[in-house]
Motif scaffolding. Structure first.
Motif, mmCIF file in Angstrom:
data_model
loop_
_atom_site.group_PDB
_atom_site.id
_atom_site.type_symbol
_atom_site.label_atom_id
_atom_site.label_comp_id
_atom_site.label_asym_id
_atom_site.label_seq_id
_atom_site.Cartn_x
_atom_site.Cartn_y
_atom_site.Cartn_z
ATOM 1 N N CYS A 13 17.265 77.403 35.479
ATOM 2 C CA CYS A 13 17.857 77.983 36.696
ATOM 3 C C CYS A 13 18.306 76.899 37.665
ATOM 4 C CB CYS A 13 16.875 78.929 37.371
ATOM 5 S SG CYS A 13 16.582 80.457 36.453
ATOM 6 N N SER A 17 22.317 76.234 38.534
ATOM 7 C CA SER A 17 22.741 76.547 39.903
ATOM 8 C C SER A 17 23.924 75.700 40.353
ATOM 9 C CB SER A 17 21.582 76.349 40.884
ATOM 10 O OG SER A 17 21.328 74.970 41.098
ATOM 11 N N VAL A 59 18.009 83.574 42.231
ATOM 12 C CA VAL A 59 17.493 84.025 40.947
ATOM 13 C C VAL A 59 16.242 84.864 41.194
ATOM 14 C CG1 VAL A 59 16.097 81.961 40.545
ATOM 15 C CG2 VAL A 59 16.889 83.277 38.607
#
Length: 70
Positions: A13, A17, A59
């Motif tokens: 994640c 990003s 997220v």
């Protein structure tokens, strides 16, 4: 889900990003070195930091933790 899988998802994640680690660090109140450790070592942020990190990365914490439908 095991901690290793949670850490892997968190690393993915952060990488996906597109936000520089320095900016992530500033937004969540830790050093850039700490974010680097999340990426390269088997450490996990404190729960309050994890919550801020999920918000910055946009997220779901449920996704990172492998809980239910995302």
């Amino acid at each position: 889900m095991e901690l290793k899988e949670i850490q892997k998802r968190l690393r993915e994640c952060i990488a996906a990003s597109g936000i520089p680690q320095k900016e992530i660090a500033k937004a969540i109140g830790v050093s850039a070195q700490t974010v680097s450790k999340y990426m390269k070592q088997d450490i996990f942020p404190a729960l309050d930091t994890f919550a801020r990190l999920c918000a910055v990365l946009d997220v779901s914490s449920d996704y990172v933790l492998g809980i239910g439908a995302y």
